[in-house]
Design an enzyme around this catalytic site. Structure first.
Site, PDB file in Angstrom:
ATOM      1  N   ASP A  13      74.739  -8.342 -60.440  1.00  0.00           N
ATOM      2  CA  ASP A  13      74.783  -6.882 -60.601  1.00  0.00           C
ATOM      3  C   ASP A  13      75.909  -6.433 -61.528  1.00  0.00           C
ATOM      4  O   ASP A  13      76.445  -5.333 -61.386  1.00  0.00           O
ATOM      5  CB  ASP A  13      74.951  -6.172 -59.243  1.00  0.00           C
ATOM      6  CG  ASP A  13      73.962  -6.650 -58.201  1.00  0.00           C
ATOM      7  OD1 ASP A  13      72.761  -6.632 -58.492  1.00  0.00           O
ATOM      8  OD2 ASP A  13      74.395  -7.058 -57.107  1.00  0.00           O
ATOM      9  N   HIS A  41      67.574  -6.162 -62.860  1.00  0.00           N
ATOM     10  CA  HIS A  41      68.469  -5.686 -63.906  1.00  0.00           C
ATOM     11  C   HIS A  41      68.013  -4.298 -64.328  1.00  0.00           C
ATOM     12  O   HIS A  41      66.836  -4.045 -64.518  1.00  0.00           O
ATOM     13  CB  HIS A  41      68.554  -6.640 -65.103  1.00  0.00           C
ATOM     14  CG  HIS A  41      67.269  -7.276 -65.503  1.00  0.00           C
ATOM     15  ND1 HIS A  41      66.660  -8.267 -64.764  1.00  0.00           N
ATOM     16  CD2 HIS A  41      66.468  -7.078 -66.577  1.00  0.00           C
ATOM     17  CE1 HIS A  41      65.546  -8.657 -65.365  1.00  0.00           C
ATOM     18  NE2 HIS A  41      65.402  -7.947 -66.453  1.00  0.00           N
TER      19      HIS A  41
END
Length: 416
Positions: A13, A41
């Protein structure tokens, strides 16, 4: 021409999606080499949010070819759903015939096993990634290329169900009958067969033709199956070297390696997180940074920048430069902490031990700044923001070559 690598060097992340999307505009091919739809993503373009899980971020570049390599585990259901967002994907998206199939029963196994572990659960996404990789390693899995013969694949899966009936019974998991399974596989074949191919040859050809290639990592180094905070890790190799095995290329084909880091740290799920901040500061970082998982929606644990972990991950990946993401989230803090060492059993250490459970962070504090939002020139950054970046470079011994000052693609500093 060598293939450049983008790799996360925290717990995932980190903001790889924005950087890959930005860089993908100058590449002819963008490849994924590991992970599955447990790795999300997020990309922002002109105020529009794109949340991708399996398809490479290069899909937003109409001129780029996108490759899902053999090291990825592919959920047909999820990739079909992702593909429906785009038009004219034929010739732009290719899936390795050697990538393993992540089928619905894998997720059921994953979730059931997590429940049985109780308070000792790893904190997986429950997407079936671990069981799929486990079958791959035990040589009992199923691959994308087998979808091209759904009748045989159906028989093979039914035989698998038969051989593992006791496991399914213990976990209280029901399996589809032959008609249901065959209908499911036929649908997958119809929608995915034009995209399934030998991607290794495709990538080799691109390398031989001096095409510009970008390899997009998923998740982060601290979740690597070998080098992460085991057992609180994922089931694949998330380091830069994993790009080679996950695509079928050799180390000599690798060019520039860029490590992606947030200006602070986050983690989803259980496991060691030395710099986690339980005070109002950690809460503020999470709120301002909108720290919720792309895949699960789970709230991320938040804390300060861990330079010890980043130094370790940078060396492990061979990073040529760092891309520092979400610097703007730290706007307005009077003091900003950086973990420069750990304390373990009363001693100061400057390395990552194999067991991170009992380490305590040792911090240095840096004065904060007002705002960096939208700044696209390094010289225009506030003095203290520059000092923060310089401190990261000093401890990690890696240059910060890219700095993100907002979610927008344009709000990025590229240092020469």
């Amino acid at each position: 021409m060598k293939a450049d690598v983008i790799v996360g060097i925290q717990w995932g992340d980190e903001g790889k999606g924005k950087i890959v999307d930005m860089l993908a505009q100058k590449y002819d091919m963008v490849c994924r080499s590991q992970g599955g739809h447990n790795a999300g993503h997020t990309i922002w373009v002109d105020g529009v949010r794109y949340a991708l899980q399996l398809i490479p971020s290069g899909i937003l570049n109409p001129k780029a070819v996108n490759v899902i390599g053999n090291g990825v585990v592919v959920s047909p259901l999820n990739i079909i759903k992702e593909m429906s967002q785009f038009s004219s994907l034929e010739g732009r998206l290719f899936i390795s015939d050697k990538a393993h199939l992540n089928l619905p029963f894998h997720a059921l196994i994953d979730q059931a096993k997590e429940r049985l572990k109780g308070d000792k659960a790893i904190g997986t996404t429950g997407k079936g990634i671990g069981p799929t990789y486990a079958e791959k390693v035990s040589r009992t899995g199923f691959r994308m290329g087998e979808l091209l013969n759904p009748i045989k694949l159906c028989d093979d899966i039914l035989e698998y169900f038969k051989q593992n009936r006791s496991i399914f019974d213990v976990l209280d998991i029901s399996t589809p009958n032959k008609d249901e399974l065959l209908a499911e596989l036929n649908e997958y074949k119809e929608k995915l067969s034009p995209f399934i191919t030998n991607t290794t040859n495709l990538v080799w050809k691109a390398i031989d033709e001096n095409k510009r290639i970008l390899l997009e990592g998923a998740q982060g180094t601290m979740l690597d199956i070998d080098h992460g905070t085991y057992p609180y890790v994922t089931s694949s190799s998330t380091v830069s070297a994993g790009s080679c095995t996950g695509l079928g290329i050799n180390p000599k084909d690798i060019g520039v390696i860029t490590g992606i880091v947030k200006a602070y740290c986050t983690r989803v799920g259980n496991g060691p997180f030395p710099t986690e901040d339980f005070t109002e500061a950690g809460k503020t970082i999470g709120e301002v940074g909108k720290e919720f998982g792309t895949v699960t929606g789970r709230k991320r644990r938040c804390g300060w920048f861990d330079a010890v972990a980043v130094r370790y991950a940078s060396r492990l990946n061979g990073c040529d430069q760092l891309a520092l993401m979400k610097l703007d989230v730290l706007d307005g803090f009077s003091k900003i902490k950086v973990c420069v060492a750990y304390e373990l059993d009363g001693e100061r250490i400057d390395y990552m031990p194999s067991d991170m459970q009992n380490v305590k962070p040792i911090y240095e504090e840096i004065d904060g700044w007002d705002s960096v939002v939208g700044i696209q020139d390094f010289d225009k950054l506030p003095v203290n923001a520059k000092k923060y970046i310089e401190k990261i470079e000093e401890i990690t011994s890696v240059k910060v070559g890219i700095i993100s000052t907002s979610p927008e693609r344009a709000d990025t500093i590229i240092r020469g």
